[in-house]
Design a protein around this motif. Structure first.
Motif, PDB file in Angstrom:
ATOM      1  N   THR A 169      84.286 -33.983 -41.293  1.00  0.00           N
ATOM      2  CA  THR A 169      83.180 -33.159 -41.890  1.00  0.00           C
ATOM      3  C   THR A 169      82.040 -33.147 -40.973  1.00  0.00           C
ATOM      4  O   THR A 169      82.002 -34.093 -40.290  1.00  0.00           O
ATOM      5  CB  THR A 169      82.974 -34.319 -43.093  1.00  0.00           C
ATOM      6  N   ASP A 172      78.790 -39.283 -45.255  1.00  0.00           N
ATOM      7  CA  ASP A 172      80.353 -39.237 -45.647  1.00  0.00           C
ATOM      8  C   ASP A 172      80.973 -40.455 -45.559  1.00  0.00           C
ATOM      9  O   ASP A 172      81.303 -40.702 -44.366  1.00  0.00           O
ATOM     10  CB  ASP A 172      81.090 -38.082 -45.067  1.00  0.00           C
ATOM     11  N   GLN A 178      94.766 -33.967 -49.561  1.00  0.00           N
ATOM     12  CA  GLN A 178      93.354 -33.902 -49.927  1.00  0.00           C
ATOM     13  C   GLN A 178      92.633 -35.156 -49.583  1.00  0.00           C
ATOM     14  O   GLN A 178      93.494 -36.423 -49.536  1.00  0.00           O
ATOM     15  CB  GLN A 178      93.015 -33.668 -51.346  1.00  0.00           C
ATOM     16  N   SER A 227      79.936 -39.153 -51.003  1.00  0.00           N
ATOM     17  CA  SER A 227      78.874 -38.399 -49.734  1.00  0.00           C
ATOM     18  C   SER A 227      77.637 -38.379 -50.407  1.00  0.00           C
ATOM     19  O   SER A 227      77.342 -38.075 -51.600  1.00  0.00           O
ATOM     20  CB  SER A 227      79.383 -36.938 -49.570  1.00  0.00           C
ATOM     21  N   TRP A 270      83.364 -36.277 -53.884  1.00  0.00           N
ATOM     22  CA  TRP A 270      83.831 -35.198 -53.213  1.00  0.00           C
ATOM     23  C   TRP A 270      85.023 -35.040 -52.741  1.00  0.00           C
ATOM     24  O   TRP A 270      85.621 -36.315 -52.545  1.00  0.00           O
ATOM     25  CB  TRP A 270      82.869 -34.718 -52.017  1.00  0.00           C
ATOM     26  N   TYR A 310      87.818 -33.096 -50.051  1.00  0.00           N
ATOM     27  CA  TYR A 310      88.046 -32.539 -48.969  1.00  0.00           C
ATOM     28  C   TYR A 310      89.775 -32.032 -48.885  1.00  0.00           C
ATOM     29  O   TYR A 310      90.499 -32.979 -48.838  1.00  0.00           O
ATOM     30  CB  TYR A 310      87.906 -33.499 -47.796  1.00  0.00           C
ATOM     31  N   THR A 369      85.369 -28.572 -48.660  1.00  0.00           N
ATOM     32  CA  THR A 369      85.060 -29.467 -49.400  1.00  0.00           C
ATOM     33  C   THR A 369      84.304 -29.055 -50.772  1.00  0.00           C
ATOM     34  O   THR A 369      83.822 -27.949 -50.732  1.00  0.00           O
ATOM     35  CB  THR A 369      83.650 -30.253 -48.702  1.00  0.00           C
TER      36      THR A 369
END
Length: 590
Positions: free
Chosen positions: A68, A74, A85, A90, A99, A101, A108
């Motif tokens: 990221t 994060d 995932q 964050s 969140w 990813y 995201t």
């Protein structure tokens, strides 16, 4: 104990015996990590590019790859069971939220969006639900939300000092930690009914628990008046033991999918030297080498000697260095830290631990004879005293901090004539690193009282109790303020990746003292304020894998027992004989 080399994935370990394997070390790490379900890599937070972002470490190639980007923090990433995932915390949206990813393309999306802090996500075993913690401090809930989004559901019925949680293999129970006992306690929590079953009694600082996928055991971080160890405990009878004990902080264990290995990170924070900066000449002189792993230091009133802490085998001791000859001598006071020299040069105040099993106390040590006097032994309400202590300019008082509740601490003043200890602050904030002003009329300190878990610098008047803000509060990481007679504030500040010496002038302007260099901590001025002692520090986050933890040669072998059905933990979880404990949602004080 065998220690293997880096460079192979879990499948390539090639041994049936127990071993500890160092996977990677990151001098810019932020102290969390999780291994992937397929065992090929782990994700961790790092400041490698300045901001705190997610990075991946490939166990087969030994290489890092950034995941990221952005200016928000994060952190706390956890893998979905299908390896596709990450759920992570964050602050990129302005405050902490959960969140997601996507590994396939790095996209995201925000999963939660309350008006308060939300953190510590954990995937359910079927990958459909994410558990997390949310709410203002002291009134937090454990919650669950669909991984597709939508309204979250509270698991707890009443708010409390909730910590973090993870799922049991059955997808119904959560194993959580909370701070309502006054320390840290681990609980099993029914995600449907909110029923709670105690796992630990809350007398230690237990946090970040995770249940073994194949055995009725839980691993978590445990601290008792010192650094953390990875503690593994059977659920049925409460019997447990540490994985390994070192002089570093071992934190946040996670099991591999087969339940045979434990991944964790180790925080290695050590002194890398003591130096003195001369404000007039701008010169820096190195005084104590890194080999001694030195810590906090203090000038003698005549400026000819310093006293400093040094570490060996996880224990700390004091030494006095003659600046003219370069010769140092031990102070025979036992285990001690955070020394502060008295204005008359006869005594040294410090944090002292009478024996390895006791708590830290506030003490003074006679410089000539090395005899310590403990001042806080009869105050059972004081704790967390392993922190800086400061002499008043008249030499008759000390100021120090004592923890009251988790993430809360008050400042106290000790009268050395009477032995009386009185509160200087008494509230729900975290007050830290107090030091008397040169005129003796006030105390400067750092505190979270600005709110939002940010630090500010403050000065409190000893007579009136009036509070003056010196710097912040804001999201700048600043530490350990000290004032000089001409009104300057010396501290350390993290302007980019590392702590640096910072000098703030009376008009509020200031500068980073670049000549001091990076990795600066604990600045202490001389009596005239023209020289500043400071400790150079080196912090590294190491990522470790404990392989085959149930093997016959493992420290955990005595905890081994036959495998049980991993899909029915309620049938194997029995309430251990721990005595009276408190509910994880009870906010009563100790």
């Amino acid at each position: 104990m065998k220690r293997a080399a880096r460079g192979a994935g879990i499948a390539g370990a090639g041994t049936d015996g127990f071993r500890l394997r160092l996977l990677a070390a990151d001098p810019n790490g932020s102290g969390d990590g999780a291994i992937s379900p397929d065992g090929t890599r782990f994700v961790a937070s790092s400041k490698r590019n300045g901001s705190v972002n997610l990075w991946f470490f490939d166990l087969r190639t030994g290489k890092w790859q950034q995941g990221t980007w952005g200016t928000g923090d994060d952190i706390e990433a956890q893998w979905s069971p299908d390896n596709e995932q990450l759920a992570f915390t964050s602050s990129r949206g302005g405050h902490k939220a959960i969140w997601l990813y996507r590994l396939s393309d790095g996209q995201t999306r925000q999963l939660t969006s309350a008006g308060h802090e939300e953190e510590y996500p954990s995937w359910s075993p079927d990958g459909r639900t994410v558990a997390y913690v949310g709410g203002p401090w002291g009134r937090r809930h454990f919650l669950v939300v669909s991984a597709d989004g939508g309204a979250p559901r509270r698991v707890t019925t009443e708010p409390g000092r909730a910590g973090a949680c993870s799922w049991a293999p059955d997808g119904r129970w959560l194993v959580c930690h909370s701070y309502d006992t006054g320390a840290g306690a681990v609980w099993l929590l029914d995600s449907r009914t909110g029923e709670a079953i105690p796992v630990t009694d809350g007398s230690s600082w237990d946090y970040k628990p995770t249940i073994c996928p194949t055995r009725p055991a839980v691993a978590f971080s445990r601290s008792d008046e010192g650094r953390s160890v990875i503690w593994v405990q059977r659920l049925a009878d409460g019997v447990g033991r540490p994985l390994v004990v070192t002089g570093a902080d071992d934190r946040w264990p996670t099991w591999t999918r087969d339940g045979n290995h434990l991944f964790f990170h180790r925080l290695v924070d050590e002194g890398a030297g003591i130096a003195v900066w001369d404000r007039r000449t701008k010169a820096v002189r190195e005084l104590v080498p890194a080999e001694e792993k030195p810590r906090y230091a203090s000038f003698a009133p005549d400026g000819r000697r310093i006293v400093y802490g040094t570490e060996a085998d996880g224990r700390s001791a004091l030494r006095i260095l003659d600046l003219a000859t370069g010769v140092s001598q031990p102070v025979p006071a036992g285990e001690a830290a955070f020394p502060s020299w008295s204005p008359d040069g006869r005594t040294i105040a410090c944090a002292l631990r009478p024996d390895p099993t006791s708590r830290w106390e506030i003490a003074t040590v006679d410089v000539a004879g090395g005899q310590p006097r403990v001042w806080t032994a009869d105050r059972d309400d004081l704790r967390g005293l392993h922190a800086p202590v400061s002499f008043a300019p008249d030499g008759r008082r000390l100021v120090f901090r004592s923890e009251t509740e988790p993430f809360e601490a008050n400042l106290l003043v000790l009268d050395l004539d009477s032995g009386r200890i009185t509160n200087l602050t008494e509230d729900s904030w975290w007050d830290e690193a107090p030091a008397f002003t040169p005129d003796g009329r006030g105390v400067v300190f750092m505190s979270t009282r600005g709110g939002n878990w940010t630090w500010g610098f403050y000065r409190i008047d000893l007579d009136s109790g009036e509070l003056l803000t010196l710097a912040g509060p804001d999201y700048v990481e600043r530490n350990n303020p000290r004032s000089t007679a001409d009104g300057r504030i010396l501290s350390t500040m993290v302007a980019s990746k590392v702590e640096e010496l910072y000098e703030q002038l009376p008009d509020g302007t200031g500068r980073v003292v670049t000549e001091a260099g990076p990795g600066v901590r604990y600045p202490v001025p001389s009596a005239d304020g023209e020289q500043v002692l400071f400790t150079r520090t080196r912090t590294t986050v190491e990522y470790w894998l404990a392989e085959n933890v149930w093997a016959a040669d493992s420290p955990l072998a005595p905890l081994g027992r036959p495998l049980v059905a991993a899909t029915a933990p309620a049938g194997v979880i029995e309430q251990p004989p721990l005595g009276p404990v408190r509910s994880p949602v009870d906010t009563r004080r100790r």
